[in-house]
Design a protein around this motif. Structure first.
Motif, PDB file in Angstrom:
ATOM      1  N   VAL A 132      -6.797 -12.112  14.672  1.00  0.00           N
ATOM      2  CA  VAL A 132      -7.049 -13.128  13.380  1.00  0.00           C
ATOM      3  C   VAL A 132      -7.971 -12.355  12.093  1.00  0.00           C
ATOM      4  CG1 VAL A 132      -7.845 -15.371  12.583  1.00  0.00           C
ATOM      5  CG2 VAL A 132      -6.410 -15.100  14.748  1.00  0.00           C
ATOM      6  N   LEU A 133      -8.817 -11.962  12.669  1.00  0.00           N
ATOM      7  CA  LEU A 133      -9.895 -11.423  11.737  1.00  0.00           C
ATOM      8  C   LEU A 133      -9.331 -10.096  11.261  1.00  0.00           C
ATOM      9  CD1 LEU A 133     -13.263 -12.077  13.807  1.00  0.00           C
ATOM     10  CD2 LEU A 133     -12.650 -13.302  11.521  1.00  0.00           C
ATOM     11  N   LEU A 134      -8.900  -9.177  11.855  1.00  0.00           N
ATOM     12  CA  LEU A 134      -8.428  -8.112  11.351  1.00  0.00           C
ATOM     13  C   LEU A 134      -7.349  -8.201  10.395  1.00  0.00           C
ATOM     14  CD1 LEU A 134      -8.886  -4.872  11.408  1.00  0.00           C
ATOM     15  CD2 LEU A 134      -7.148  -4.790  13.427  1.00  0.00           C
ATOM     16  N   ALA A 135      -6.266  -9.040  10.695  1.00  0.00           N
ATOM     17  CA  ALA A 135      -5.330  -9.345   9.738  1.00  0.00           C
ATOM     18  C   ALA A 135      -5.782  -9.913   8.325  1.00  0.00           C
ATOM     19  CB  ALA A 135      -4.412 -10.671  10.110  1.00  0.00           C
ATOM     20  N   GLY A 136      -6.985 -10.756   8.299  1.00  0.00           N
ATOM     21  CA  GLY A 136      -7.561 -11.040   6.964  1.00  0.00           C
ATOM     22  C   GLY A 136      -8.242  -9.766   6.390  1.00  0.00           C
ATOM     23  N   VAL A 137      -8.783  -9.095   7.071  1.00  0.00           N
ATOM     24  CA  VAL A 137      -9.703  -8.027   6.409  1.00  0.00           C
ATOM     25  C   VAL A 137      -8.596  -6.896   5.926  1.00  0.00           C
ATOM     26  CG1 VAL A 137     -11.208  -5.915   7.111  1.00  0.00           C
ATOM     27  CG2 VAL A 137     -11.780  -8.225   7.990  1.00  0.00           C
ATOM     28  N   ALA A 139      -5.569  -7.211   4.956  1.00  0.00           N
ATOM     29  CA  ALA A 139      -4.825  -7.779   3.835  1.00  0.00           C
ATOM     30  C   ALA A 139      -5.465  -7.828   2.501  1.00  0.00           C
ATOM     31  CB  ALA A 139      -4.339  -9.249   4.008  1.00  0.00           C
ATOM     32  N   THR A 140      -6.952  -8.012   2.721  1.00  0.00           N
ATOM     33  CA  THR A 140      -8.027  -8.062   1.618  1.00  0.00           C
ATOM     34  C   THR A 140      -8.067  -6.351   1.243  1.00  0.00           C
ATOM     35  OG1 THR A 140      -9.104 -10.072   2.515  1.00  0.00           O
ATOM     36  CG2 THR A 140     -10.283  -8.689   0.926  1.00  0.00           C
ATOM     37  N   LEU A 141      -8.251  -5.731   2.067  1.00  0.00           N
ATOM     38  CA  LEU A 141      -8.543  -4.272   1.536  1.00  0.00           C
ATOM     39  C   LEU A 141      -7.234  -3.684   1.063  1.00  0.00           C
ATOM     40  CD1 LEU A 141     -10.742  -2.946   4.837  1.00  0.00           C
ATOM     41  CD2 LEU A 141     -11.585  -3.341   2.635  1.00  0.00           C
ATOM     42  N   THR A 142      -6.139  -4.124   1.574  1.00  0.00           N
ATOM     43  CA  THR A 142      -4.938  -3.773   0.754  1.00  0.00           C
ATOM     44  C   THR A 142      -4.791  -4.181  -0.517  1.00  0.00           C
ATOM     45  OG1 THR A 142      -3.666  -3.368   2.855  1.00  0.00           O
ATOM     46  CG2 THR A 142      -2.544  -3.582   1.078  1.00  0.00           C
ATOM     47  N   LEU A 143      -5.328  -5.611  -0.831  1.00  0.00           N
ATOM     48  CA  LEU A 143      -5.168  -6.028  -2.071  1.00  0.00           C
ATOM     49  C   LEU A 143      -6.110  -5.232  -2.970  1.00  0.00           C
ATOM     50  CD1 LEU A 143      -4.308  -7.843  -4.240  1.00  0.00           C
ATOM     51  CD2 LEU A 143      -5.934  -9.804  -3.373  1.00  0.00           C
ATOM     52  N   VAL A 144      -7.580  -4.997  -2.540  1.00  0.00           N
ATOM     53  CA  VAL A 144      -8.436  -4.193  -3.276  1.00  0.00           C
ATOM     54  C   VAL A 144      -8.007  -3.102  -3.836  1.00  0.00           C
ATOM     55  CG1 VAL A 144     -10.594  -2.991  -3.248  1.00  0.00           C
ATOM     56  CG2 VAL A 144     -10.401  -5.350  -2.230  1.00  0.00           C
ATOM     57  N   THR A 246       3.046  -8.122   1.437  1.00  0.00           N
ATOM     58  CA  THR A 246       2.861  -9.412   1.357  1.00  0.00           C
ATOM     59  C   THR A 246       2.355  -9.674  -0.073  1.00  0.00           C
ATOM     60  OG1 THR A 246       2.158  -9.699   3.595  1.00  0.00           O
ATOM     61  CG2 THR A 246       0.841 -11.013   1.883  1.00  0.00           C
ATOM     62  N   TRP A 247       1.762  -8.649  -0.616  1.00  0.00           N
ATOM     63  CA  TRP A 247       1.108  -8.836  -1.976  1.00  0.00           C
ATOM     64  C   TRP A 247       2.167  -8.739  -3.149  1.00  0.00           C
ATOM     65  CZ3 TRP A 247      -2.749 -11.837  -1.846  1.00  0.00           C
ATOM     66  CH2 TRP A 247      -3.908 -11.736  -0.817  1.00  0.00           C
TER      67      TRP A 247
END
Length: 355
Positions: A132-137, A139-144, A246-247
């Motif tokens: 759960v945590l790694l999926a969020g991290v 996705a966030t880093l990919t967006l950055v 996703t983005w």
């Protein structure tokens, strides 16, 4: 009266769940007058909607969230947990609804809900939390990375600076992964987690006692489990691809929403508006970036020369799909699973059974 109290004590979890659902739906209903006002302001453009673009925006929004769910499922496979795709998607949609509509604690509550649902389906606690945590991290880093590269390619930043920032974040993430997953670093990181976990109210008192008496053994066991969760290179590439896609679909939802009212704007301008929306959501000042996200996006569209009614209509369509619509769908799933989800059978800490 006593019978009623006994029933409430027996089914208190379901009662709490329904209270949460009622509060969330009530909050969404509370927003309806504001949305109705926006609809009224955007009446003229909405009278001439290109409905095929609206359908494309809806499909794109659903695909964006579904791809994030598939990213989560791929990470579960790293630890050997073969949870059905339908189940992972249901958890994913409900988690999104909680995060986007529950004030203040929505983000943390969404993570706790997803972990609890996975544990109910037989996934061990370290793997459930890690995935759960790694999926969020991720996705966030990919967006950055995509954000910096897009701003550079689109001319909003010097090209060299945008690409350099993207590369720096990417390489820094790889380095951080190497450091944080080192066995010694994992054990150091798990100590405060175990310390907090054994002091949280609720749950199993015997397990908390075992954690207190065998803290170092618990730290070693959990750290060793997480250390085994090392995706292969193909799995990493697939996970990054899913996060990026996703983005891409989320951004496409915005582009289709603008096209639905017959307007157009350069992709680099829409990219700036999209990043502002995601930043507003990430701040968690209000659920789903309420108010701030729409205002930021509207300002960007107006600066691109789109007329005020059309810009307002575009924002309304995009937010109705990506935030309100997906949240309502997630809460329907949440409400359905109150009775359908399997009962969590607690498994005592290994240290307790050994003792």
């Amino acid at each position: 009266m006593r019978t009623l109290l006994r029933r409430l004590r027996k089914n208190w979890r379901k009662v709490v769940h329904w209270v949460i659902v009622g509060a969330a739906l009530g909050y969404l209903v509370y927003l309806v007058p504001g949305l109705a006002k926006q609809v009224d302001e955007a009446t003229r453009p909405l009278d001439h909607l290109h409905w095929w673009w609206v359908v494309a925006a809806v499909v794109s929004g659903l695909l964006a969230l579904a791809l994030y769910g598939e990213l989560h499922r791929q990470l579960l496979l790293v630890g050997g947990a073969r949870v059905p795709a339908r189940t992972v998607q249901g958890i994913n949609f409900a988690e999104n609804a909680i995060s986007n509509t529950v004030p203040v604690v929505g983000g943390a509550g969404a993570l706790a809900y997803a972990i609890d649902q996975l544990r109910r389906r037989g996934v061990d606690a370290p793997l459930a939390s890690w995935s759960v945590l790694l999926a969020g991290v991720l996705a966030t880093l990919t967006l950055v990375v995509l954000g910096a590269a897009g701003l550079g390619v689109g001319g909003r930043l010097p090209l060299w600076l945008g690409l350099a920032l993207a590369g720096l974040v990417g390489l820094g993430s790889v380095g951080a992964w190497k450091v944080l997953t080192h066995p010694a670093a994992l054990r150091r990181g798990m100590r405060p987690v175990v310390w907090v976990g054994r002091r949280l109210p609720g749950g199993c008192g015997d397990c908390r006692q075992a954690w207190a008496e065998h803290a170092e053994k618990v730290v070693a066991r959990v750290a060793d489990r997480i250390a085994l969760l090392r995706p292969s290179l193909p799995r990493w590439l697939l996970a990054i691809f899913l996060a990026a896609l996703t983005w891409v679909f989320d951004f496409s939802t915005l582009a289709f929403s603008v096209a639905a009212v017959g307007s157009s704007a350069p992709w680099n301008v829409l990219w700036v508006g999209f990043l502002l929306v995601q930043g507003s959501i990430a701040l968690q000042i209000l659920p789903g970036g309420l108010g701030l996200a729409a205002t930021s996006l509207l300002a960007v569209l107006l600066s691109a020369g789109i007329a005020d009614p059309s810009a307002t209509a575009s924002v309304l369509i995009y937010r109705s799909i990506s935030w309100l619509g997906l949240s309502l769908l997630g809460w329907v799933i949440y409400g359905t699973w109150i009775h359908a989800a399997p009962t969590h059978l607690h498994r005592h800490a290994v240290e307790l059974s050994r003792a």
